[in-house]
Design a protein around this motif. Structure first.
Motif, PDB file in Angstrom:
ATOM      1  N   ALA A   1       1.375 -27.880  38.812  1.00 13.54           N
ATOM      2  CA  ALA A   1      -0.076 -27.972  38.605  1.00 13.54           C
ATOM      3  C   ALA A   1      -0.733 -26.614  38.828  1.00 13.54           C
ATOM      4  O   ALA A   1      -1.660 -26.233  38.104  1.00 13.54           O
ATOM      5  CB  ALA A   1      -0.679 -29.005  39.555  1.00 13.54           C
ATOM      6  N   SER A   2      -0.229 -25.863  39.829  1.00 13.03           N
ATOM      7  CA  SER A   2      -0.791 -24.545  40.123  1.00 13.03           C
ATOM      8  C   SER A   2       0.256 -23.694  40.843  1.00 13.03           C
ATOM      9  O   SER A   2       0.779 -24.098  41.894  1.00 13.03           O
ATOM     10  CB  SER A   2      -2.044 -24.687  40.996  1.00 13.03           C
ATOM     11  OG  SER A   2      -2.642 -23.425  41.227  1.00 13.03           O
ATOM     12  N   PHE A   3       0.574 -22.553  40.276  1.00 15.29           N
ATOM     13  CA  PHE A   3       1.547 -21.658  40.902  1.00 15.29           C
ATOM     14  C   PHE A   3       1.015 -21.118  42.233  1.00 15.29           C
ATOM     15  O   PHE A   3      -0.147 -20.716  42.333  1.00 15.29           O
ATOM     16  CB  PHE A   3       1.878 -20.491  39.965  1.00 15.29           C
ATOM     17  CG  PHE A   3       2.747 -20.874  38.807  1.00 15.29           C
ATOM     18  CD1 PHE A   3       4.110 -21.058  38.977  1.00 15.29           C
ATOM     19  CD2 PHE A   3       2.219 -21.064  37.544  1.00 15.29           C
ATOM     20  CE1 PHE A   3       4.926 -21.416  37.925  1.00 15.29           C
ATOM     21  CE2 PHE A   3       3.014 -21.422  36.470  1.00 15.29           C
ATOM     22  CZ  PHE A   3       4.376 -21.606  36.664  1.00 15.29           C
ATOM     23  N   PHE A   4       1.868 -21.137  43.238  1.00 15.15           N
ATOM     24  CA  PHE A   4       1.605 -20.553  44.560  1.00 15.15           C
ATOM     25  C   PHE A   4       0.452 -21.246  45.310  1.00 15.15           C
ATOM     26  O   PHE A   4      -0.094 -20.682  46.250  1.00 15.15           O
ATOM     27  CB  PHE A   4       1.325 -19.048  44.450  1.00 15.15           C
ATOM     28  CG  PHE A   4       2.545 -18.239  44.139  1.00 15.15           C
ATOM     29  CD1 PHE A   4       3.320 -17.690  45.147  1.00 15.15           C
ATOM     30  CD2 PHE A   4       2.952 -18.060  42.837  1.00 15.15           C
ATOM     31  CE1 PHE A   4       4.466 -16.971  44.858  1.00 15.15           C
ATOM     32  CE2 PHE A   4       4.101 -17.340  42.523  1.00 15.15           C
ATOM     33  CZ  PHE A   4       4.863 -16.804  43.552  1.00 15.15           C
TER      34      PHE A   4
ATOM     35  N   CYS B   1       9.376 -15.707  39.029  1.00 14.14           N
ATOM     36  CA  CYS B   1      10.158 -15.649  37.800  1.00 14.14           C
ATOM     37  C   CYS B   1       9.746 -16.765  36.846  1.00 14.14           C
ATOM     38  O   CYS B   1       9.535 -16.542  35.646  1.00 14.14           O
ATOM     39  CB  CYS B   1      11.646 -15.735  38.134  1.00 14.14           C
ATOM     40  SG  CYS B   1      12.732 -15.537  36.699  1.00 14.14           S
ATOM     41  N   ILE B   2       9.625 -17.975  37.371  1.00 16.24           N
ATOM     42  CA  ILE B   2       9.242 -19.126  36.550  1.00 16.24           C
ATOM     43  C   ILE B   2       7.810 -18.967  36.046  1.00 16.24           C
ATOM     44  O   ILE B   2       7.497 -19.295  34.893  1.00 16.24           O
ATOM     45  CB  ILE B   2       9.411 -20.422  37.355  1.00 16.24           C
ATOM     46  CG1 ILE B   2      10.897 -20.682  37.619  1.00 16.24           C
ATOM     47  CG2 ILE B   2       8.785 -21.602  36.621  1.00 16.24           C
ATOM     48  CD1 ILE B   2      11.174 -21.842  38.554  1.00 16.24           C
ATOM     49  N   MET B   3       6.933 -18.450  36.879  1.00 10.59           N
ATOM     50  CA  MET B   3       5.536 -18.256  36.485  1.00 10.59           C
ATOM     51  C   MET B   3       5.426 -17.326  35.279  1.00 10.59           C
ATOM     52  O   MET B   3       4.718 -17.625  34.304  1.00 10.59           O
ATOM     53  CB  MET B   3       4.733 -17.687  37.656  1.00 10.59           C
ATOM     54  CG  MET B   3       3.264 -17.465  37.341  1.00 10.59           C
ATOM     55  SD  MET B   3       2.333 -16.775  38.745  1.00 10.59           S
ATOM     56  CE  MET B   3       2.967 -15.094  38.752  1.00 10.59           C
ATOM     57  N   ILE B   4       6.136 -16.196  35.334  1.00  8.48           N
ATOM     58  CA  ILE B   4       6.090 -15.253  34.221  1.00  8.48           C
ATOM     59  C   ILE B   4       6.667 -15.888  32.963  1.00  8.48           C
ATOM     60  O   ILE B   4       6.063 -15.843  31.881  1.00  8.48           O
ATOM     61  CB  ILE B   4       6.870 -13.966  34.569  1.00  8.48           C
ATOM     62  CG1 ILE B   4       6.238 -13.249  35.772  1.00  8.48           C
ATOM     63  CG2 ILE B   4       6.935 -13.034  33.354  1.00  8.48           C
ATOM     64  CD1 ILE B   4       4.833 -12.788  35.564  1.00  8.48           C
ATOM     65  N   ALA B   5       7.860 -16.493  33.084  1.00  9.23           N
ATOM     66  CA  ALA B   5       8.530 -17.071  31.926  1.00  9.23           C
ATOM     67  C   ALA B   5       7.701 -18.184  31.293  1.00  9.23           C
ATOM     68  O   ALA B   5       7.593 -18.283  30.063  1.00  9.23           O
ATOM     69  CB  ALA B   5       9.909 -17.594  32.326  1.00  9.23           C
TER      70      ALA B   5
END
Length: 373
Positions: A263-266, A293-297
């Protein structure tokens, strides 16, 4: 003409914001002492200076080029690389270096002053496509798709993909994930347009890893990510709605949301009730690296999908050094692209290259050889 006295050193160079990449072909080495000296140095080790690495697993023999070698080093070590080249006299016989990347502008004067080598700057995006098309035509297992990305043990299967004719290949999109990201629409080999991009790329990943974890190098950050748990950092849909979100209202059903979706990174730490609690102790460097890594990808994948829909092009190649040694990113790309494609009733072909980070340098090499003909 005495071929033995003809200086023909075959190099292609790509100097990006984070990594510099060098591609060397042993074509005609037997006829040229200077080229043979370079080859002997390349083969003498797999590590050069403090950051140089030869990717021996990528070496390939191509009839037109001989054996091709791939070397990378940190862009911020360029002065050390030049010192090493001078010390070993490896610049002798190199009169012109065909190159791409912003660093070739930045360090052009240094190369020409210290080594006496003329830098010929080529179009970077055109060189990437040039390298792609050449490798697709000459290396049978260069391109592949990925299956079994949902396996819990992280194992995947790479399936080689070949293109018999130009009609099979064109048109396509290229999503090049380097320090930043560029998205290209390629209608044919000489019809290339940059249609989009984002500043969230591999440089973002490494920069944030350096700020938030103890890792200082790209490979170190990815090694950390391999054992991390992104769910300890990211807020999931089920953190908001509780459980697996089954039967919890029309919103969840309407949007077809899984409880395991991010739902929201970090954002998981903002759910902690005590603001004075040391939240950093609850997560590891590995968790943070994996979440980054997952956030960027995932964000790059979403931008790629939107561009595929906008331009009605459904063959997408993902390239760039961010994908090197990075199965987490490639699995994230495939999983999300397929899920979103299914939701939109699209059939998008997702493709990767084995030499994903060297395409620009390889394209520069090919253009240099063509100019000698």
């Amino acid at each position: 003409m005495d071929v033995k006295n003809t200086k023909r050193v075959f190099l292609g160079f790509d100097m990006g914001g984070t990594l510099a990449k060098l591609v060397y072909a042993e074509k005609d080495t037997v006829f040229c002492k200077e080229s043979l000296d370079i080859l002997n140095f390349i083969l003498s080790t797999s590590h050069y200076g403090s950051s140089g690495i030869r990717d021996s697993h990528l070496e390939v023999s191509i009839p037109e080029l001989g054996k091709v070698y791939f070397i990378r080093f940190a862009s911020n070590r360029i002065s050390g690389a030049i010192d090493l080249i001078k010390k070993k006299n490896l610049h002798i016989g190199i009169e012109i270096l065909y190159a791409v990347g912003g660093g070739t502008h930045k360090y052009k004067a240094l190369f020409e002053k210290e080594l006496g080598v003329k830098i010929v700057h080529l179009d970077e995006l055109g060189s990437i496509v040039k390298g792609m098309v050449y490798l697709l035509q000459h290396v049978e297992d260069e391109c592949y798709t990925i299956e079994n990305v949902a396996n819990e043990d992280g194992s995947t299967i790479k399936i080689n993909k070949n293109f018999g004719t130009d009609n099979d290949l064109f048109p396509f999109l290229v999503v090049n994930i380097g320090t930043g990201v560029s998205i290209l629409k390629v209608t044919k080999a000489n019809d290339i347009e940059r249609i989009s991009g984002t500043a969230l790329g591999g440089g973002t990943f490494l920069g944030l890893c350096r700020l938030l974890t103890n890792s200082k190098k790209f490979d170190e950050a990815l090694d950390l990510a391999a054992t991390g748990d992104a769910n300890s950092v990211n807020m999931l849909v089920k953190d908001i709605y509780s459980g697996e979100c089954k039967g919890l209202g029309s919103d969840i059903k309407h949007f077809n949301l899984s409880g395991d979706l991010t739902a929201s990174f970090f954002a998981k730490n903002i759910m902690i009730s005590n603001p004075n609690e040391n939240i950093r102790k609850k997560v590891s460097d590995s968790d943070i690296s994996r979440a980054l890594c997952i956030m960027i990808a995932q964000n790059v994948t979403q931008i790629a999908l939107l561009n595929a829909k906008l331009h009605n092009v459904f063959k997408v190649f993902f390239t760039g050094n961010f994908l090197r040694h990075n199965p987490i990113a490639s699995r994230t790309i495939v999983q999300n692209m397929r899920r979103w494609s299914e939701l939109g009733n699209l059939n998008i072909e997702i493709l990767f290259f084995r030499r994903e980070g060297y395409l620009g340098a390889f394209g520069a090499l090919i253009q240099g050889i063509e100019r000698l003909k």
